[in-house]
Design an enzyme around this catalytic site. Structure first.
Site, short mmCIF file in Angstrom:
data_model
loop_
_atom_site.label_atom_id
_atom_site.label_comp_id
_atom_site.label_asym_id
_atom_site.label_seq_id
_atom_site.Cartn_x
_atom_site.Cartn_y
_atom_site.Cartn_z
N LYS A 1 -22.00 21.88 10.71
CA LYS A 1 -22.14 21.27 12.04
C LYS A 1 -20.90 20.49 12.43
CE LYS A 1 -24.55 17.21 12.49
NZ LYS A 1 -23.89 16.09 13.17
N ASN A 2 -20.48 19.58 11.56
CA ASN A 2 -19.42 18.66 11.97
C ASN A 2 -18.05 19.32 12.04
OD1 ASN A 2 -21.32 16.71 12.34
ND2 ASN A 2 -20.98 15.70 10.36
N ARG B 1 -23.01 12.96 19.03
CA ARG B 1 -21.79 12.20 18.74
C ARG B 1 -20.53 13.04 18.96
NH1 ARG B 1 -21.08 7.14 18.94
NH2 ARG B 1 -19.19 6.49 17.90
N CYS C 1 -26.81 9.81 16.54
CA CYS C 1 -27.82 9.04 15.82
C CYS C 1 -27.55 7.55 15.95
CB CYS C 1 -27.80 9.43 14.34
SG CYS C 1 -28.21 11.16 14.06
N ARG D 1 -21.39 1.80 16.72
CA ARG D 1 -20.50 2.92 16.33
C ARG D 1 -19.29 2.89 17.28
NH1 ARG D 1 -23.90 8.37 15.18
NH2 ARG D 1 -22.02 8.94 14.05
N PRO D 2 -18.35 1.98 17.01
CA PRO D 2 -17.22 1.83 17.94
C PRO D 2 -16.29 3.04 17.94
CG PRO D 2 -16.91 0.45 16.00
CD PRO D 2 -18.25 1.11 15.84
N ASP E 1 -24.21 10.75 4.81
CA ASP E 1 -25.18 11.71 5.34
C ASP E 1 -26.19 12.19 4.28
OD1 ASP E 1 -23.78 11.52 7.70
OD2 ASP E 1 -22.59 13.32 7.34
N ARG F 1 -31.07 19.20 15.79
CA ARG F 1 -29.68 18.97 16.18
C ARG F 1 -28.72 19.48 15.11
NH1 ARG F 1 -28.24 13.33 16.67
NH2 ARG F 1 -26.29 14.42 16.55
N1 EPU Z 1 -15.48 3.21 13.06
C1 EPU Z 1 -14.86 2.18 13.71
N2 EPU Z 1 -14.04 2.48 14.76
C2 EPU Z 1 -13.83 3.74 15.18
C3 EPU Z 1 -14.46 4.79 14.53
C4 EPU Z 1 -15.30 4.50 13.44
O1 EPU Z 1 -15.03 1.01 13.35
O2 EPU Z 1 -13.07 3.93 16.15
C5 EPU Z 1 -16.36 2.93 11.90
C6 EPU Z 1 -17.80 3.38 12.13
O3 EPU Z 1 -18.56 2.40 12.80
C7 EPU Z 1 -18.28 3.63 10.71
C8 EPU Z 1 -17.02 4.15 10.01
O4 EPU Z 1 -15.91 3.73 10.82
O5 EPU Z 1 -18.65 2.42 10.12
C9 EPU Z 1 -16.95 5.65 9.83
O6 EPU Z 1 -17.19 6.29 11.09
P1 EPU Z 1 -16.60 7.73 11.43
O7 EPU Z 1 -15.75 7.62 12.62
O8 EPU Z 1 -16.04 8.33 10.18
O9 EPU Z 1 -17.93 8.51 11.80
P2 EPU Z 1 -18.18 9.44 13.02
O10 EPU Z 1 -16.94 10.23 13.34
O11 EPU Z 1 -18.83 8.71 14.14
C10 EPU Z 1 -18.88 11.48 11.53
C11 EPU Z 1 -20.04 12.42 11.48
C12 EPU Z 1 -21.26 11.70 10.94
C13 EPU Z 1 -20.94 11.13 9.57
C14 EPU Z 1 -19.69 10.25 9.64
C15 EPU Z 1 -19.23 9.74 8.29
C16 EPU Z 1 -19.58 13.94 13.29
C17 EPU Z 1 -19.93 14.43 14.64
N3 EPU Z 1 -20.30 12.93 12.81
O12 EPU Z 1 -19.27 10.44 12.42
O13 EPU Z 1 -22.26 12.70 10.81
O14 EPU Z 1 -22.03 10.36 9.10
O15 EPU Z 1 -18.61 10.99 10.23
O16 EPU Z 1 -18.97 10.78 7.43
O17 EPU Z 1 -18.69 14.48 12.65
C18 EPU Z 1 -24.46 13.50 10.63
O18 EPU Z 1 -24.00 14.65 10.57
O19 EPU Z 1 -25.68 13.23 10.42
C19 EPU Z 1 -23.59 12.39 10.98
C20 EPU Z 1 -24.05 11.22 11.40
#
Ligand code: EPU
Length: 430
Positions: free
Chosen positions: A22-23, A93, A117, A122-123, A306, A398
């Site tokens: 998915k991701n 997301r 989710c 989630r900044p 995850d 999803r």
């Molecule tokens: N963070 C910040 N600032 C940012 C971006 C992230 O502080 O600008 C923080 C987040 O709040 C979190 C950490 O950094 O504490 C990691 O967040 P990341 O950006 O890596 O996560 P994401 O890109 O929002 C993706 C996956 C998630 C998965 C996470 C971690 C996608 C679409 N989503 O989310 O997948 O949990 O990486 O591996 O790729 C899922 O598939 O169920 C899912 C939630």
């Protein structure tokens, strides 16, 4: 389908084939917007997030041709809009990748804040910091993020937190920028490598994906006209591995990259579960007595956040007390109350769940609050005595392709019914 009905306990046996990640697919499809020709993408998972992303990309002018159930031809040549502000953007997301992709293509983009989710704040500050470093002006107005640049120029960007989304988004924006961009403290997840491989196959120059320093030398054009196959979904694979262990079953999980599963495989082995790796499959079979283990979620190659929720379900029946510490998301514990309704003994203390093993779970009426909470409840339902009703199935759809059908292929007694319908009329899902 509105609700799932699972009658347990039942040993899972047989083979299951994992779908595309998915991701990875959520990054590769927007990346195709950067091409000046068509491309073919194989192993795309048939899941709700991808259907919504397609709808958004179609509204921008992308043409999709379904070659078969999991292969798409993507034609971005007529994309003329850089505005993605429909309600659909809030539904998942991965919509945030349209920021980097549209900025890279048009030097401007207007997008709605992403959804996904709900596990606390989630900044996207690191995404914005990256775009600004490349020369974009970023304005936030009425829930929209407006990006514009007269030109994008390569820069050195150090991420303050390891972020999957920011790493990919900066890659997308930088791939056609002038000069060299360096992302330091980059995320190393397998899907980052997959997205970089896709872009490189189309003519990009990205080196170091999969390490914590990624170098992107901007190119004038991404010609496209190549074929890319999405990597297998490591979280889906892990979900079936845990389900096999939880039901003391014996399952061959096919279409996996065993290296991507190392942190989970190591924990399962520590728990006294048998894990046998082959070239592109993993056999998992469960034992009667499961050992307790501690888990701490970390960016790849650490234990993935995850997988934390599905593994918690398994730990509810391990002997002794296990501690699961979540370091990525402050509120990824919404599955805990539901598991407790099924007889689990879990206490949440700050960022940790303290799980004391019980002899067995019992069926209950529970609700999935997010995608992986849904996976956790399905695993609990397979283990529990009686018939478990799971609501919130739209979250599960999803991210898991045909999960009910795949589980019934392994022998699970699983059915679907609509809200308000008599559960006696539950039918095969799909
Ligand atoms: N963070 C910040 N600032 C940012 C971006 C992230 O502080 O600008 C923080 C987040 O709040 C979190 C950490 O950094 O504490 C990691 O967040 P990341 O950006 O890596 O996560 P994401 O890109 O929002 C993706 C996956 C998630 C998965 C996470 C971690 C996608 C679409 N989503 O989310 O997948 O949990 O990486 O591996 O790729 C899922 O598939 O169920 C899912 C939630």
């Amino acid at each position: 389908m509105d609700k799932l009905l699972i009658r347990g306990p039942k040993r899972l046996k047989g083979e299951v084939t994992v779908s595309g990640a998915k991701n990875a697919a959520l990054g590769v499809l927007p990346a195709a917007l950067l091409l000046s020709d068509v491309c073919t993408i194989e192993n795309i998972p048939n899941i709700l997030d991808i259907a919504i992303l397609r709808r958004i990309m179609e509204s921008l002018g992308t043409r999709f041709i379904d070659i078969d159930a999991n292969t798409l031809r993507v034609d971005p040549t007529n994309v003329s809009s850089y505005v993605a502000t429909s309600e659909d953007m809030h539904l998942f997301r991965g919509s945030y990748y349209l920021m980097g992709a549209l900025l890279g293509r048009f030097r401007k983009a207007v997008v709605t804040f992403p959804g996904g989710c709900n596990f606390g704040v989630r900044p996207i500050d690191q995404h914005i910091k990256g775009f600004e470093a490349l020369g974009a002006k970023v304005e936030i107005e009425h829930g929209h993020i407006k990006l514009s640049a007269s030109k994008l120029t390569g820069a050195n960007i150090y991420l303050d937190v390891v972020s999957v989304g920011a790493t990919v988004n900066i890659m997308l924006a930088a791939v056609k920028a002038e000069g060299v961009t360096t992302i330091e403290n980059a995320a190393k997840e397998p899907h980052i490598v997959d997205i970089a491989n896709f872009l490189n196959a189309m003519g990009a120059d990205i080196k170091g994906a999969g390490t914590d320093i990624i170098r992107i030398r901007g190119v004038k054009e991404l010609k496209g006209n190549a074929v890319h196959s999405i990597i297998p979904d490591q979280i889906e694979a892990g979900t079936y591995m845990i389900a096999a262990a939880a039901t003391k079953g014996d399952v061959l999980v096919k279409n996996v990259i065993p290296k991507h599963m190392e942190s989970l495989s190591a924990k399962l082995i520590e728990m006294n579960i048998k894990v046998e790796e082959y070239d592109d499959s993993i056999r998992v079979w469960g034992k009667d007595r499961l050992n307790r283990v501690n888990i701490k979620t970390l960016p790849y190659p650490g234990f993935p956040t995850d997988m934390q929720q599905p593994l918690t379900s398994l730990l509810t029946i391990a002997s002794g007390t296990s501690v699961v510490t979540e370091t990525i998301y402050e509120r990824r514990f919404k599955h805990v109350d539901e598991l407790c309704q099924m007889g689990a003994d879990i206490k949440q203390e700050g960022q940790s769940a303290i799980i004391t093993g019980v002899d067995r779970l019992t069926a209950a009426r529970v609700t999935a609050s997010d995608l992986r909470a849904g996976a956790a409840l399905i695993i609990a339902g397979l283990m529990a005595r009686g018939t478990t009703e799971i609501g919130g199935v739209e979250h599960i759809e999803r991210g898991y392709e045909n999960i009910a059908a795949k589980l019934s292929g392994l022998g699970a007694t699983i059915g679907c019914f609509e809200e308000g319908e008599d559960t006696a009329y539950a039918r095969a899902c799909g």
